[in-house]
Design an enzyme around this catalytic site. Structure first.
Site, PDB file in Angstrom:
ATOM      1  CD  GLU A 181      -1.607   2.325   1.971  1.00 59.59           C
ATOM      2  OE1 GLU A 181      -2.390   3.281   1.986  1.00 59.59           O
ATOM      3  OE2 GLU A 181      -0.502   2.358   2.536  1.00 59.59           O
TER       4      GLU A 181
ATOM      5  CG  HIS B 154       5.068   7.030   6.853  1.00 58.97           C
ATOM      6  ND1 HIS B 154       4.946   7.552   5.583  1.00 58.97           N
ATOM      7  CD2 HIS B 154       4.154   6.027   6.903  1.00 58.97           C
ATOM      8  CE1 HIS B 154       4.018   6.900   4.911  1.00 58.97           C
ATOM      9  NE2 HIS B 154       3.521   5.965   5.713  1.00 58.97           N
TER      10      HIS B 154
END
Length: 207
Positions: free
Chosen positions: A24, A151
């Site tokens: 993804e 992240h």
């Protein structure tokens, strides 16, 4: 999910397929590959897609994808307002506020709505900054990201809100069971590629 359906003795009216997409973050590769591999008949047999990408953000908001584009600058997705309504009605029944979030192409629903398959789902926020108004409703801290570790190396199993995960998973289960048991299609797809037809604005499931 499979175990819960079996344990409750539920035999769905409609087939339910659970999918965990690969790559993804590399460009929605897994979900796009899946949709690209479907035949025309297989596309028509998919009534809708439910997307649950980030549902435990530590500084969360209960976001629901704005399927009918009535509150955000959302990508056009005919039929998806029906899916949105199921989540909105559920949260309202639980006395839980929610907020609209746009289909912006950043998650795995994108391949589905691009071929006319209605979609919807939940999101608890990523790098966006929580507003004071949201903090007043949902708690948490205004002025920082919904997920400050998004992240980053600190995004470990400890980086989550168990309350958000509990609330959102209950909503996900409710929607999954609702659509698994409905005896008619989601009305709304206007591209002739997936199940249903008509206008998503204010439309409901036909039972």
């Amino acid at each position: 999910h499979f175990a819960q359906l079996a344990e409750l003795g539920i035999e769905p009216t409609n087939k339910v397929r659970f999918a965990w997409w690969s790559a993804e973050e590399s460009g929605l590769i897994g979900s796009q590959f899946y949709v690209d591999s479907l035949s025309k008949r297989e596309l028509k047999n998919i009534a809708l897609n439910l997307n649950f990408d980030m549902v435990g953000s530590p500084n969360y908001v209960r976001f629901v994808y704005d399927g009918d584009a009535s509150d955000t600058d959302s990508l056009a997705s005919t039929g998806s307002g029906v899916v949105e309504d199921v989540f909105l009605d559920y949260f309202a029944s639980q006395g839980l506020p929610s907020e609209p979030t746009a289909f912006d192409g950043r998650s795995d629903y994108d391949a589905f709505i691009s071929v006319g398959i209605p979609a919807g789902g939940l999101f608890t926020g990523a790098e966006g900054i929580k507003t004071p108004e949201e903090a007043a409703v949902y708690g948490g801290t205004a002025g920082i990201a919904y997920d400050p570790c998004y992240h980053q190396a600190c995004d470990t199993i400890a980086n989550l809100s168990t309350q958000a995960l509990d609330e959102m998973s209950d909503a996900a289960a409710h929607a999954t069971l609702t659509f698994a048991q409905t005896k008619s299609a989601v009305e709304g797809t206007d591209k002739g590629k997936a199940l249903g037809h008509g206008d998503s604005q204010g439309s409901k499931l036909r039972r």
